[in-house]
Scaffold this motif. Structure first.
Motif, short mmCIF file in Angstrom:
data_model
loop_
_atom_site.label_atom_id
_atom_site.label_comp_id
_atom_site.label_asym_id
_atom_site.label_seq_id
_atom_site.Cartn_x
_atom_site.Cartn_y
_atom_site.Cartn_z
N ILE A 163 -9.54 8.14 19.82
CA ILE A 163 -10.29 7.05 20.08
C ILE A 163 -11.28 7.09 20.85
CG2 ILE A 163 -9.94 4.43 20.85
CD1 ILE A 163 -7.17 4.76 19.42
N HIS A 164 -10.70 7.84 22.17
CA HIS A 164 -11.71 8.11 23.32
C HIS A 164 -12.81 9.16 22.98
CE1 HIS A 164 -9.92 5.00 25.42
NE2 HIS A 164 -8.75 5.59 25.18
N GLU A 165 -12.52 10.01 21.82
CA GLU A 165 -13.41 11.06 21.57
C GLU A 165 -13.59 12.15 22.71
OE1 GLU A 165 -17.01 9.65 20.36
OE2 GLU A 165 -16.49 8.83 18.47
N ILE A 166 -12.40 12.54 23.21
CA ILE A 166 -12.39 13.69 24.17
C ILE A 166 -12.66 14.94 23.63
CG2 ILE A 166 -10.92 14.92 25.86
CD1 ILE A 166 -9.09 12.28 25.87
N PRO A 167 -13.70 15.74 23.93
CA PRO A 167 -14.42 16.54 23.22
C PRO A 167 -13.43 17.75 22.52
CG PRO A 167 -15.92 16.09 24.90
CD PRO A 167 -14.78 15.30 25.16
N VAL A 168 -12.96 18.49 23.40
CA VAL A 168 -11.95 19.64 22.77
C VAL A 168 -10.99 19.16 22.03
CG1 VAL A 168 -10.76 21.72 23.38
CG2 VAL A 168 -12.97 21.14 24.63
N LEU A 169 -10.21 18.14 22.58
CA LEU A 169 -8.92 17.70 22.18
C LEU A 169 -9.12 17.00 20.83
CD1 LEU A 169 -6.81 16.38 25.23
CD2 LEU A 169 -6.31 18.44 23.70
N ASN A 170 -10.38 16.22 20.57
CA ASN A 170 -10.51 15.32 19.46
C ASN A 170 -11.01 16.51 18.19
OD1 ASN A 170 -11.46 13.14 17.98
ND2 ASN A 170 -13.43 13.63 18.48
N PHE A 171 -11.59 17.52 18.69
CA PHE A 171 -11.94 18.55 17.71
C PHE A 171 -10.66 19.23 17.11
CE2 PHE A 171 -12.63 23.23 16.52
CZ PHE A 171 -13.58 23.19 15.60
N PHE A 172 -9.71 19.62 18.21
CA PHE A 172 -8.35 20.06 17.92
C PHE A 172 -7.54 19.31 17.09
CE2 PHE A 172 -3.83 19.97 18.80
CZ PHE A 172 -3.61 21.38 18.26
N THR A 173 -7.60 17.96 17.19
CA THR A 173 -6.86 17.12 16.34
C THR A 173 -7.60 16.97 15.19
OG1 THR A 173 -6.33 15.74 18.48
CG2 THR A 173 -6.22 14.64 16.38
N LYS A 174 -8.79 16.87 14.86
CA LYS A 174 -9.39 16.78 13.48
C LYS A 174 -8.70 18.08 12.69
CE LYS A 174 -13.55 13.95 14.69
NZ LYS A 174 -14.80 13.93 14.61
N ILE A 175 -8.88 19.29 13.24
CA ILE A 175 -8.25 20.27 12.66
C ILE A 175 -6.82 20.28 12.28
CG2 ILE A 175 -7.96 22.85 12.59
CD1 ILE A 175 -11.07 22.06 12.34
#
Length: 236
Positions: free
Chosen positions: A46-58
């Motif tokens: 939701i907050h689009e935290i760069p590294v964690l957001n990418f990891f979560t999508k993967i």
């Protein structure tokens, strides 16, 4: 011609029923880990935290794009190897391959369910108007307090149907625990069927037991959803 051994059907029903506590234990423990993890990772999206957001999508793509049974085989094969390497490095004397399959089931099903709950919580949190958080801040509440008292109760109302579905799917997925020799409903019934090859009766018993368990869980969720309805926000 009698196609069904009714005595076996009745007796094995109780054998299958004896596996319910294990299936429910795996479900409860997996949900206990998956709910907070899924909620926190939903916030990163939701907050689009760069590294964690990418990891979560993967992470979500991996779980969605692979069958649960493959995840079970991969994790069940890789976790002992990783632990064995770590224990050897630090000279820890422990029989890795004697670990009860139940512990692997906790890890595997938590891993799978958390990915599902990320999207459940993300969509539920987005149903709560942003003004709710701003209003909470205006009366002196901190962000954690606002989430605990205002945002989460409202989001749970929206999330409850999907949480119910995720829980029922998890209960049904525990039937795949036979692949790691988990003594749950399916394995117990199949082992009982091996002696006389009464697999039809065993599968009927498995079907009935899962139907009873899943219908009971669905009823409990609907009851709780009605109780949560008082938190439902009605916009102007």
């Amino acid at each position: 011609m009698n196609f069904i051994n009714w005595d076996f059907l009745v007796n094995t029903f109780f054998v299958a029923l004896s596996g319910v506590p294990v299936a429910l234990l795996v479900t409860v423990v997996a949900m206990a880990f998956a709910v907070p993890l899924g909620f926190l990772l939903a916030l990163t999206r939701i907050h689009e935290i760069p590294v964690l957001n990418f990891f979560t999508k993967i992470y979500i793509s991996f779980v969605r794009g692979t069958p649960v049974i493959i995840q079970i085989f991969v994790l069940y094969a890789s976790i002992p190897l990783i632990l064995d390497g770590i224990f050897k490095k630090y000279n820890i004397d422990y029989a890795i391959y004697d670990i009860n399959p139940l512990w692997y089931a906790f890890i595997i099903f938590s891993f799978n369910t958390a990915a599902v709950l990320i999207e459940v919580f993300r969509s539920a949190l987005q149903t709560v108007h942003k003004g709710q958080l701003e209003a909470a801040h205006s009366v002196g509440l901190t962000t954690p307090q606002a989430y605990r008292r205002i945002i989460i109760p409202q989001a749970l109302v929206a999330a409850m149907p999907n949480l119910c579905t995720a829980t029922i799917n998890l209960i049904k997925a525990t039937s795949l625990g036979y692949a790691i020799s988990l003594q749950e409903i399916t394995l117990k019934a199949k082992v009982a069927a091996n002696f006389g090859y009464n697999y039809l009766e065993a599968y009927i018993d498995i079907f009935i037991v899962y139907l009873i368990v899943c219908m009971t869980v669905e009823y409990l969720f609907k009851w709780y959803e009605k109780r949560l309805s008082r938190y439902k926000y009605v916009g102007a």
